[in-house]
Each structure stands twice: as C-alpha cells, then as structure tokens.
Motif scaffolding. Structure first.
Motif, PDB file in Angstrom:
ATOM      1  N   GLU A 164      37.019 119.707  16.551  1.00  0.00           N
ATOM      2  CA  GLU A 164      38.402 118.897  17.085  1.00  0.00           C
ATOM      3  C   GLU A 164      38.473 119.457  18.487  1.00  0.00           C
ATOM      4  O   GLU A 164      38.945 118.317  19.416  1.00  0.00           O
ATOM      5  CB  GLU A 164      39.487 119.494  16.460  1.00  0.00           C
ATOM      6  N   TYR A 165      37.884 120.429  19.148  1.00  0.00           N
ATOM      7  CA  TYR A 165      38.065 120.746  20.502  1.00  0.00           C
ATOM      8  C   TYR A 165      36.496 120.861  21.114  1.00  0.00           C
ATOM      9  O   TYR A 165      36.263 121.289  22.252  1.00  0.00           O
ATOM     10  CB  TYR A 165      38.492 122.061  20.788  1.00  0.00           C
ATOM     11  N   LEU A 166      35.688 120.080  20.474  1.00  0.00           N
ATOM     12  CA  LEU A 166      34.116 120.034  21.076  1.00  0.00           C
ATOM     13  C   LEU A 166      34.158 119.047  22.261  1.00  0.00           C
ATOM     14  O   LEU A 166      34.601 117.909  21.975  1.00  0.00           O
ATOM     15  CB  LEU A 166      33.093 119.601  20.071  1.00  0.00           C
ATOM     16  N   PRO A 167      33.537 119.404  23.420  1.00  0.00           N
ATOM     17  CA  PRO A 167      33.805 118.491  24.568  1.00  0.00           C
ATOM     18  C   PRO A 167      33.132 117.193  24.288  1.00  0.00           C
ATOM     19  O   PRO A 167      31.910 117.014  23.902  1.00  0.00           O
ATOM     20  CB  PRO A 167      33.136 119.314  25.763  1.00  0.00           C
ATOM     21  N   ILE A 168      33.835 116.302  24.763  1.00  0.00           N
ATOM     22  CA  ILE A 168      33.284 114.710  24.253  1.00  0.00           C
ATOM     23  C   ILE A 168      32.050 114.473  25.375  1.00  0.00           C
ATOM     24  O   ILE A 168      31.206 113.743  24.932  1.00  0.00           O
ATOM     25  CB  ILE A 168      34.281 113.555  24.590  1.00  0.00           C
ATOM     26  N   GLU A 169      31.771 115.248  26.440  1.00  0.00           N
ATOM     27  CA  GLU A 169      30.943 115.120  27.319  1.00  0.00           C
ATOM     28  C   GLU A 169      29.733 115.671  26.662  1.00  0.00           C
ATOM     29  O   GLU A 169      28.568 114.875  26.954  1.00  0.00           O
ATOM     30  CB  GLU A 169      31.125 115.489  28.693  1.00  0.00           C
ATOM     31  N   VAL A 170      29.834 116.717  26.050  1.00  0.00           N
ATOM     32  CA  VAL A 170      28.782 117.325  25.253  1.00  0.00           C
ATOM     33  C   VAL A 170      28.085 116.378  24.322  1.00  0.00           C
ATOM     34  O   VAL A 170      26.944 116.255  24.113  1.00  0.00           O
ATOM     35  CB  VAL A 170      29.066 118.816  24.729  1.00  0.00           C
ATOM     36  N   MET A 171      29.159 115.700  23.481  1.00  0.00           N
ATOM     37  CA  MET A 171      28.423 114.746  22.317  1.00  0.00           C
ATOM     38  C   MET A 171      27.772 113.546  23.167  1.00  0.00           C
ATOM     39  O   MET A 171      26.896 113.273  22.716  1.00  0.00           O
ATOM     40  CB  MET A 171      29.711 114.548  21.462  1.00  0.00           C
ATOM     41  N   GLU A 172      28.335 113.018  24.134  1.00  0.00           N
ATOM     42  CA  GLU A 172      27.653 111.976  24.842  1.00  0.00           C
ATOM     43  C   GLU A 172      26.166 112.360  25.256  1.00  0.00           C
ATOM     44  O   GLU A 172      25.373 111.609  25.481  1.00  0.00           O
ATOM     45  CB  GLU A 172      28.922 111.423  25.835  1.00  0.00           C
ATOM     46  N   VAL A 284      46.828 123.133  20.368  1.00  0.00           N
ATOM     47  CA  VAL A 284      47.025 123.704  21.905  1.00  0.00           C
ATOM     48  C   VAL A 284      45.576 123.563  22.408  1.00  0.00           C
ATOM     49  O   VAL A 284      45.322 122.879  23.439  1.00  0.00           O
ATOM     50  CB  VAL A 284      47.297 125.111  21.859  1.00  0.00           C
ATOM     51  N   PHE A 285      44.360 123.983  21.712  1.00  0.00           N
ATOM     52  CA  PHE A 285      43.165 124.013  22.062  1.00  0.00           C
ATOM     53  C   PHE A 285      42.503 122.372  21.908  1.00  0.00           C
ATOM     54  O   PHE A 285      41.652 122.034  23.181  1.00  0.00           O
ATOM     55  CB  PHE A 285      42.179 124.751  21.122  1.00  0.00           C
ATOM     56  N   MET A 286      42.967 121.687  21.192  1.00  0.00           N
ATOM     57  CA  MET A 286      42.722 120.422  21.339  1.00  0.00           C
ATOM     58  C   MET A 286      43.387 119.695  22.309  1.00  0.00           C
ATOM     59  O   MET A 286      42.443 118.979  23.201  1.00  0.00           O
ATOM     60  CB  MET A 286      43.278 119.660  19.996  1.00  0.00           C
ATOM     61  N   ALA A 287      44.568 119.951  22.676  1.00  0.00           N
ATOM     62  CA  ALA A 287      45.165 119.264  24.036  1.00  0.00           C
ATOM     63  C   ALA A 287      44.205 119.907  25.147  1.00  0.00           C
ATOM     64  O   ALA A 287      43.978 119.080  26.217  1.00  0.00           O
ATOM     65  CB  ALA A 287      46.570 119.770  24.163  1.00  0.00           C
ATOM     66  N   LEU A 288      43.933 121.164  25.250  1.00  0.00           N
ATOM     67  CA  LEU A 288      43.070 121.713  26.372  1.00  0.00           C
ATOM     68  C   LEU A 288      42.006 120.819  26.647  1.00  0.00           C
ATOM     69  O   LEU A 288      41.377 120.405  27.605  1.00  0.00           O
ATOM     70  CB  LEU A 288      43.040 123.004  26.326  1.00  0.00           C
ATOM     71  N   SER A 289      41.339 120.873  25.363  1.00  0.00           N
ATOM     72  CA  SER A 289      39.848 120.054  25.353  1.00  0.00           C
ATOM     73  C   SER A 289      39.839 118.703  25.810  1.00  0.00           C
ATOM     74  O   SER A 289      39.218 118.358  26.611  1.00  0.00           O
ATOM     75  CB  SER A 289      39.246 120.214  23.969  1.00  0.00           C
ATOM     76  N   PHE A 290      41.043 117.772  25.353  1.00  0.00           N
ATOM     77  CA  PHE A 290      41.004 116.567  25.791  1.00  0.00           C
ATOM     78  C   PHE A 290      41.351 116.429  27.176  1.00  0.00           C
ATOM     79  O   PHE A 290      40.888 115.291  27.850  1.00  0.00           O
ATOM     80  CB  PHE A 290      42.135 115.887  24.835  1.00  0.00           C
ATOM     81  N   GLU A 414      35.773 127.453  26.208  1.00  0.00           N
ATOM     82  CA  GLU A 414      35.335 126.134  25.509  1.00  0.00           C
ATOM     83  C   GLU A 414      36.244 125.064  25.602  1.00  0.00           C
ATOM     84  O   GLU A 414      35.743 123.892  25.743  1.00  0.00           O
ATOM     85  CB  GLU A 414      35.149 126.442  24.069  1.00  0.00           C
ATOM     86  N   THR A 415      37.438 125.222  25.742  1.00  0.00           N
ATOM     87  CA  THR A 415      38.297 123.985  25.998  1.00  0.00           C
ATOM     88  C   THR A 415      38.788 123.727  27.068  1.00  0.00           C
ATOM     89  O   THR A 415      39.506 122.749  27.450  1.00  0.00           O
ATOM     90  CB  THR A 415      39.598 124.253  24.752  1.00  0.00           C
ATOM     91  N   ALA A 416      38.931 124.493  27.998  1.00  0.00           N
ATOM     92  CA  ALA A 416      39.665 124.658  29.363  1.00  0.00           C
ATOM     93  C   ALA A 416      38.841 124.882  30.727  1.00  0.00           C
ATOM     94  O   ALA A 416      39.560 125.019  31.585  1.00  0.00           O
ATOM     95  CB  ALA A 416      41.232 125.327  29.123  1.00  0.00           C
ATOM     96  N   GLU A 417      37.777 125.021  30.329  1.00  0.00           N
ATOM     97  CA  GLU A 417      36.788 125.714  31.596  1.00  0.00           C
ATOM     98  C   GLU A 417      36.400 124.675  32.534  1.00  0.00           C
ATOM     99  O   GLU A 417      35.957 123.442  32.292  1.00  0.00           O
ATOM    100  CB  GLU A 417      35.619 126.236  30.987  1.00  0.00           C
TER     101      GLU A 417
END
Length: 946
Positions: A164-172, A284-290, A414-417
């Motif tokens: 749920e908080y995996l960076p979307i750019e990493v997946m792309e 919280v971590f989902m919001a930070l990651s998004f 992982e989520t807000a770096e």
C-alpha cells in the motif's frame, strides 16, 4: 552535467564491449538479435563470467505473497539494467540485453521467459489500484478517516499492507525495464501488455539514478525498432506517448489537488485526536507515500516539460513538501492489542514492556521472514508459500507492525524520503520561490531547508562535493529570514511613522485650528484638504476592507508559524538553528535603519534631532518586542547587540554608527559655527542659540543643545559614545591649545617681562605693544619650566568622572594636554566687538565661555606639571586685574562696553573657580582695587541714566 559528460566523455562504453575477445560475440548478438543461436559459440565462458544471474526460473514470485523476496528480485533486475544503461548511454542496448539472455540460458539451460514475467504480473494486484485517477480516489474517499465514522477506531489493515505504500515509481521502473529485458510476453500475454501500457501512460520519464532520467517512450521505441514481430508494440508506444503528453499533466495536477486536501484533513483529525495515530498508522504512511510519489513525478518532469498547451500542469506553487517532514517517536498503546494474535514468536511481547519504555529490536524476526520466503518460494520446496496465502498475509501484516515498533525511521524513509531533490536544485529552488509568493504556503516554508537534512541519505562518501547541498539549506533559511525580517521591519516602520505623528512639534497646527474655531475665524477654503488627526487609521466602517497592515500581520503570522516546525535540525553534521538566521538578518538591517533614520547629510549638515531619533527607535523597539509573541527568539538580546554597536564608532559591518554621525555633526556643524560667533552659548537657557545674522542657519541651535536633546543624545550613544565624543572634542581642544602654544613661544620674552612687571602700568603698556601675531591680547599668563607627570589623584578623578560625579579637574582634559608633552601656555584675548547680553547671560561672540575654559585648562595644565593650581590662578588674577586697571586709565582707547565685558569675564572666572577662596581673593590687591572701581563706575552710570 549529463550534457557535459556526453560531450567530454564520449567513450563511456563498458570495457567488455571493446575487448578483442568479446568482439565476435557482440557482433553476432547484434546481427542475430533477438533470435540468437549460441550453443556452439565460443563466447559462452566470457558471457557467463560477466552476467551470471540468479537461478530464478524455479522460484515463485508474487508481490502480494512473498513481498520482500519478490521486491528484492525485481530491484536486482532493474538495478542491473539501470547500471548498464547508466554506464553505456550508447547504442549497445541490444548487445547488453542479448548478453543477459545468453548468460541466463548458459547458466540455466533455457531462456528467462517466466520468472521475471511472473514477478511483474503479480503487480496487477497492486499497480492498477495505485494508479487510479483523482476522481476515483474521491469517489471511494481515499485516506479519509471521516468517511466511515463507524470504523473510526478500527485498526486499518489489509492483505497487502507493505504494497500500500510501495512507491509507484519503483513499480513503474520494474514494469518498464523488466519488460524491456523479458519482452516476449508482450506479444503473447494480454495482461502483460495492459500492465506495460498503463506504465507508459503514467509519465514520460523514470529515474535511472539521482538526476539521471530515462525517456521511457524513446528508450522503448529504440529498443524494439528493427525487431521482427514488434511493429504493433512500437505503435502502442507512440499511442501511449501521445496520450501521455495530452493527458498526463492534468491527471497528476488533479492528484496533487486531491492529496493536498486529503492531507490537510488527515493532519487536522490526527492533531485533534492523536490517539487515532495508532490504529490508523497505515493511512499515514499511505498518505506520505502517495504525496512523495507526486512530488517526485513533478520533480522529474519539471526540467523536461513536453510541448503542450498546458505547461502550468508541470509546476505547482502549492507543493506539499511540508507534510513529508514527519517525526513520530512513540508506538501507540492501541497497537499492542494486535500483539496477542501474532505467531508464537511475538507472544512474548506484553503491555508492561511498552509501559516501561523498553526498546524493541525485531529485525531478526523480519530477516527470518525473508529467509522463509526464500526457502518456501523455490520450485522444490516442501512447503510452498503460494499454497498458504493466509500465512503470507499474517506475516506481511506482522512485518508492518513490527516496523512500527522498532523501525519507524525506516518506514518514513520508505514513504517520505525526498533526498532525490538534492540532484534537482533548480526545481527545488523554483518550488521554494513559488511557495514564498503564496501567502497560504508561507507557513510551510521551513519544510524546504528541513528536506535538506535528508540529503545525506542520498550521498556517498566517495562524492564529498555533494555536501554542497548545505549551501541550498542556508540559502532557503536566509531567504525565509529576509522575508520575515522585511515584514517585521515594515510593520515597525509604520508604527514609527504613527508614533512620529504624536510628537509635540505636530501639535501647533491642531492648537491653531482649535483656537481659530474658538475665535470663529473663517474655515479653510474648499480646495484645502484638512489634515487627518493621529489615530484615524484605526477607524473602520467595514471589517471586510483589508488594509496593508492587515496583510502584513497575516504574512507575519504565517512566516512565524513556519519557525514553529522545529527549533533545530542537522544537515551533514552541521546543527542548523533557523532562528539564528533571523536574528542575524534583523541585527544587520536594524543597524542600517537606525543610521538611516538619523537623516544625516554631510554636505548640508542636516541631521535629525536626538529626541526625535530616540522616539523613533523606541517605537521600533516596542514593535519588535511583539515578535516574541509569535516566535521564540531573544529580542532583548538582539536589541542590546544592535544598540551597543551604535555606541561604537563603527558597527560589526564596518559602517559608521549614530555615535559617529552625531559626533561629526556636533563638532563640525554646531561647535565650529559657535567658534565663528554664528551661534552663541546662552547660560540663561543652558543651550546654544542662533545669532541674528544675515546668513540664516539651516537649523536652530537650541533644538539640538538644550538639556532634553543632550539627554536624548546620551541615551542614544551611551557611555561609550559619550567617551568617543569627548575624545574627539579633546582633540579639538588640544589643537587649539597647540595654536596658543605657538603664540606664547613667539612672544615668550615679552610675556615673561609682563609677568614680572604687572604692577608697573607704564612698562606694561610698552610691553603690550611689542606682542606680535596677536590682534589684541589683553592678558597672558605663562606657566612653564618642568616636565609633565601624573598624580595618583588623577586615577581617583577618572573613577569619579566615570561614576558621573562632578570633578574640579577634568581627567580627559588632563590626559589630552599631557599628550602634548611640552611646555604649557595660556592666552586670553579680548575682541573689540565683545558685548555682554543680559538677556542671554553671556557675550555674543561666546567670550564668556573662556571663563570655563580657563578654569578647566589651568587645572589640567597645572595638574600635568605638578604645580599649585591656587597659586598660579592667583598670579593670573593679579596680571589680569592690573591690565584692566591700566585700560581704565585710558578710556578713549578702549570702549567702556568691552572693558566691562572683560571685567565680567574675569568675575565669571572667579565665581566658577573652585580653587579661589575668599581669602585668596582678598589677598590679591589689584583684583580688589579693580572690583571696587567697577562698582563705583556702575553706580555712577546707573545714576546718570536715571
């Protein structure tokens, strides 16, 4: 940097592509790609050594089940591809990809057509859901805690928590580079095509490393160009590129807008109910990651904006970096309820451990879970993890919650770096500039320098030049401080202007208007605008009308709020204290403002009255003290520093201060004109006054020299400033004494004879005519014959003077005269135009000031030469009295008014001297005779004039 490298380092091909032993293999792969027959080739050993890869064909990969195992494998593949692409940036991609396939088949016996594809296809359960448009986010009320009030206290949980908080750019990056390496499924698997095209439509660039980006459409098109059977894929790439250019900017703009509002709501709810942070930590971590995903998308595309009708979609003044600066220190107690349902390894955890503040270290548990994933994901595993999805779900959930207990910083990483911004300084500065100009974003400006504290996470000890990003942090802090400083000083200046309207000098017009109204005089004509009274600016008829002061106070509040985010932080081992930047800016600018407020013009000798300047500075001080209500800064310390610098000749910047300006003005503007008789000292009023002369002065001396103004001056420049003023004044005095010395030396013989024969009028008359280079010298006294020396009493006088006590001997004057290091002399001359004014209590040419000068100079001179002050003043009185008696015998030669003025001057000397007692005066026969004679003359004059 990239262009520079390309221009100056063209030969960046990997060395194995230029080796003689590899030349035939590279040519063969390029010619036969993608259908390569290498079974009997001679390149087997070389390729195997260079690109031996993991034996992955027999492994099971699913991002939902064995998250860590799959993630690490895909990271390995994409990192490999990124490194090769980074090193090459040349047209050898076919050879490199072909070598990968060669190496894999050599080591495994078959091509890698399933393992990577299987891992990538598992993203279908995560990536499409994460890549939804903002409209669908709104429809499901994503990230909203208030959308379902009945579940407000229920812990947020799902089967794929880590995803749920995996960076979307990493997946792309996995999808784009993975399908470039293993592209066969793009022609055979519809699911692969859909996943691939979705990634191609999400943006134009992905990060290769740091600020190096890949144009995914260009790279993909070049990769498939010339391949047999991939024409449809090239058409898909072009269609996706066109779609991206037209729609992608707007889609991400809407996402940023949605996330801004969602983050505000989430922040407000958690601020109001912090206990919800435990059960809703996943939100919280989902919001930070998004949010981080959108910020990084904007950063990647800001410097590579395509040709579009809406370029504004690629810039954002409301960027929400502030929400990504998060610090969480305590694992909430509510989370401990979940511990009882965990596997046996976690059953030992108790609430007592949380209550006692015990620190947890569950990294071993998570490492064991990764090992278990590896053991149970291989093809021949006794226990296949894919057959037990519930176990995977529970363990993935356990991993998330254990990180919440002991690795909060890792989750935030992982989520807000945002350390990638280190390599995009222009984009970062543009974001800061846009936020600075928007009043609603100013309270979050401190987030920008705080992000710089994370830059150390993206650097390497082999690249020390990256620490230059510290300058970026300092630049942001200086600009924030400068902005806040400008607002504070503008408000203070306005308050000073309002205070200035209340000064007494402005009341004359009001009094005149009131008097005219009382006397019923005609009102002003219609063309004349009546002057507004002080305080009218506070009258409001409509509160909706926003004044300039309202806007400035709003800006002040917003900027000060940004300073409340943190008191200090560390950037590359440097402790940064934001408030110190503000203090430094205020100190530097306040010094300039105070000097500018004096309005000193050296050409016209104009300057503000000390009392008015002091009143203005007090208004500034009062306004600045209110800053402490908004922000924790030591304003008294700041003001002490600034005002103390103003008591010195130069401030810390080497600029002239108030002390220097007023010292120059009083010595060059006031006292120099007093020595020219344009300004007279008025003992009655205790100040200097202007003379009635043809050339009117540009200032009124009494407005700068009365008691109130001198007290204001003393408060402005302080004891150090008064000392500096006194030293400069002493320099002028000693220079005049030096001129008197020259006259004495020229007339030494005559003066010695006059001293010896002061009781012989005839000889005194002839000696007086022999004096040279002196217009009119009525009396002269010479003291000489010994070297100067200090008495112990001088130290006592210095202490007394420093304490503000009156001293008969001026220690500063003693020091100044002692520095002449020569014989001392004194001359008093009488001007024929000397005239005493009873109204002013002094002479128009300031000759009455000689009484004070004689007393102080003689005391200083005799002290330096270790002489008796009383004895030598008695001799002076005898010579002066005898000379006046001689003048009295020839009234035709000297006018009576001048003779009277000289007598009055002599009488002032006697009255002011603390060393001439009544006994000494009575023993001085010439003075007694002179005093009686003048008393008789005055009685006769008064009787004659009636």
């Amino acid at each position: 940097v990239t262009d520079f490298r390309r221009d100056y380092y063209p030969n960046r091909r990997p060395s194995f592509l230029t080796e003689k032993s590899m030349e035939s293999a590279v040519k063969y792969i390029n010619r036969k790609f993608p259908n390569i027959d290498f079974r009997g080739g001679s390149v087997r050993d070389h390729v195997y050594e260079l690109l031996n890869t993991i034996d992955a064909c027999q492994c099971y990969f699913n991002i939902v089940v064995n998250f860590d195992f799959t993630k690490n494998y895909l990271d390995l593949i994409t990192t490999y591809a990124s490194v090769i692409l980074m090193l090459s940036r040349i047209d050898d991609k076919k050879a490199i990809v072909g070598m990968y396939n060669c190496a894999h088949e050599f080591s495994n016996g078959l091509t890698d057509s399933s393992a990577v594809t299987e891992a990538l296809l598992s993203l279908q359960q995560v990536y499409p859901r994460r890549n939804l448009p903002a409209e669908q986010w709104r429809s499901v009320q994503l990230l909203s805690l208030l959308g379902t009030p009945t579940n407000l206290l229920s812990p947020a949980s799902c089967d794929t928590m880590a995803c749920e908080y995996l960076p979307i750019e990493v997946m792309e990056r996995w999808i784009i580079l993975g399908f470039l390496l293993c592209h066969n499924s793009l022609n055979t698997n519809t699911a692969s095509q859909e996943l691939w095209k979705m990634a191609l439509r999400s943006g134009l660039y992905i990060t290769l490393t740091r600020d190096e980006v890949l144009n995914i459409h260009k790279l993909s098109e070049e990769h498939f160009d010339g391949m047999k059977g991939y024409n449809k894929r090239i058409a898909d790439i072009k269609e996706c590129k066109e779609h991206t250019i037209i729609n992608c900017g707007g889609v991400h703009r809407e996402k940023r807008l949605f996330l801004r509002n969602a983050l505000k709501e989430l922040t407000k709810v958690l601020e109001d109910e912090p206990a919800l942070l435990g059960p809703k930590a996943l939100f919280v971590f989902m919001a930070l990651s998004f949010s981080r995903d959108e910020v990084l998308w904007l950063v990647r595309h800001s410097e590579n904006i395509p040709k579009t009708k809406t370029p504004e979609d690629y810039s954002d003044s409301y960027v929400y970096i502030q929400y990504l600066i998060v610090n969480i220190y305590v694992c909430p107690e509510e989370e401990s309820v979940l511990m009882t349902s965990f596997v046996s390894a976690l059953s030992a955890l108790t609430l007592k451990q949380l209550d006692s503040g015990e620190e947890f270290d569950l990294r071993a548990l998570r490492l064991d879970w990764l090992r278990l994933q590896a053991y149970t994901s291989v093809g021949k595993a006794t226990l296949a993890l894919k057959d037990f999805p519930d176990l995977a779900r529970i363990m993935n959930m356990t991993q998330f919650h254990t990180k919440m207990m002991d690795s909060m910083e890792e989750l935030l990483q992982e989520t807000a770096e945002l350390s990638i911004l280190c390599f995009y300084p222009r984009v970062f500065e543009k974001m800061f500039s846009q936020s600075s100009e928007d009043s609603s974003m100013q309270r979050y400006l401190m987030a920008f320098p705080m992000v710089c504290a994370r830059f150390s996470q993206s650097t390497h000890h082999m690249c020390p030049e990256e620490k230059q990003s510290l300058k970026l942090c300092v630049k942001f802090l200086e600009e924030i401080a400068e902005h806040l400083c400008s607002v504070v000083l503008e408000i203070s200046a306005e308050q000073s202007n309002l205070h200035e309207q209340l000064l007494p000098k402005h009341c004359a017009e009001t009094i005149s208007a009131a008097r005219n109204k009382k006397l019923k005089k005609p009102v002003p004509k219609k063309g004349e605008v009546p002057k507004e009274k002080p305080g009218t600016e506070s009258h409001r008829k409509d509160r909706a009308v926003v004044t300039n002061m309202d806007k400035m106070h709003l800006t002040l509040t917003e900027l000060c709020t940004s300073y409340s985010m943190c008191s200090d932080f560390t950037v590359f081992k440097h402790i940064i204290v934001p408030s110190e930047f503000l203090i430094s800016q205020l100190e530097h600018r306040l010094s300039k403002i105070f000097v500018r407020m004096a309005n000193y013009n050296p050409n016209t000798q104009d300057i503000l009255r000390p009392s008015e300047l002091l009143s203005g500075i007090h208004a500034y001080i009062t306004s600045l003290n209110t800053l402490s209500r908004y922000i924790n800064v030591d304003i008294p310390r700041l003001l002490r520093s600034v005002l103390l610098q103003q008591t010195q000749p130069l401030d810390s910047q080497g600029v002239q201060t108030i002390t220097t300006l007023y010292t120059n003005w009083y010595l060059e503007g006031l006292l120099r004109q007093a020595s020219s008789s344009l300004i007279a000292h008025c003992p009655t009023m205790h100040c200097f006054i202007n003379q009635n002369v043809e050339n009117e002065q540009n200032f009124k001396a009494e407005q700068f020299s009365d008691i109130c103004e001198l007290r204001a001056l003393a408060e402005l420049i302080g004891p150090y400033g008064l000392k500096f003023l006194g030293e400069n004044l002493m320099w002028h005095i000693t220079s005049q004494v030096g001129e008197l010395k020259k006259l004495v030396f020229e007339n030494m013989d005559v003066l010695v004879q006059m001293k010896a024969n002061f009781d012989k009028p005839e000889m005194m008359s002839s000696l007086q005519k022999r004096l040279t280079d002196v217009l009119i010298i009525q009396v002269a006294v010479i003291y000489c014959s010994c070297y100067f020396m200090f008495q112990v009493a001088i130290s006592v006088y210095e202490l007394a003077s420093a304490a503000g006590l009156h001293c008969n001997i001026d220690p500063a004057l003693v020091t100044a005269i002692a520095n002449l290091r020569s014989e001392i002399s004194f001359i008093m001359s009488v001007d024929p135009a000397t005239f005493y004014s009873r109204e002013h209590g002094g002479h128009q040419n300031n000759v009455h000031c000689l009484a004070t000068a004689i007393n102080h100079l003689s005391a200083a001179m005799f002290t330096v030469q270790n002489k008796s002050i009383e004895q030598h003043l008695r001799e002076f009185l005898q010579v002066a009295s005898s000379t006046l008696l001689q003048l009295g015998q020839n009234v035709d030669k000297v006018e009576v008014k001048n003779r009277d003025s000289v007598y009055l001057l002599l009488d002032m000397i006697v009255e002011e001297s603390p060393f001439l007692s009544q006994d000494v005066l009575e023993s001085c026969f010439p003075y007694v005779l002179l005093r009686n004679a003048y008393r008789e003359v005055h009685r006769t004059f008064i009787h004659t004039m009636g």
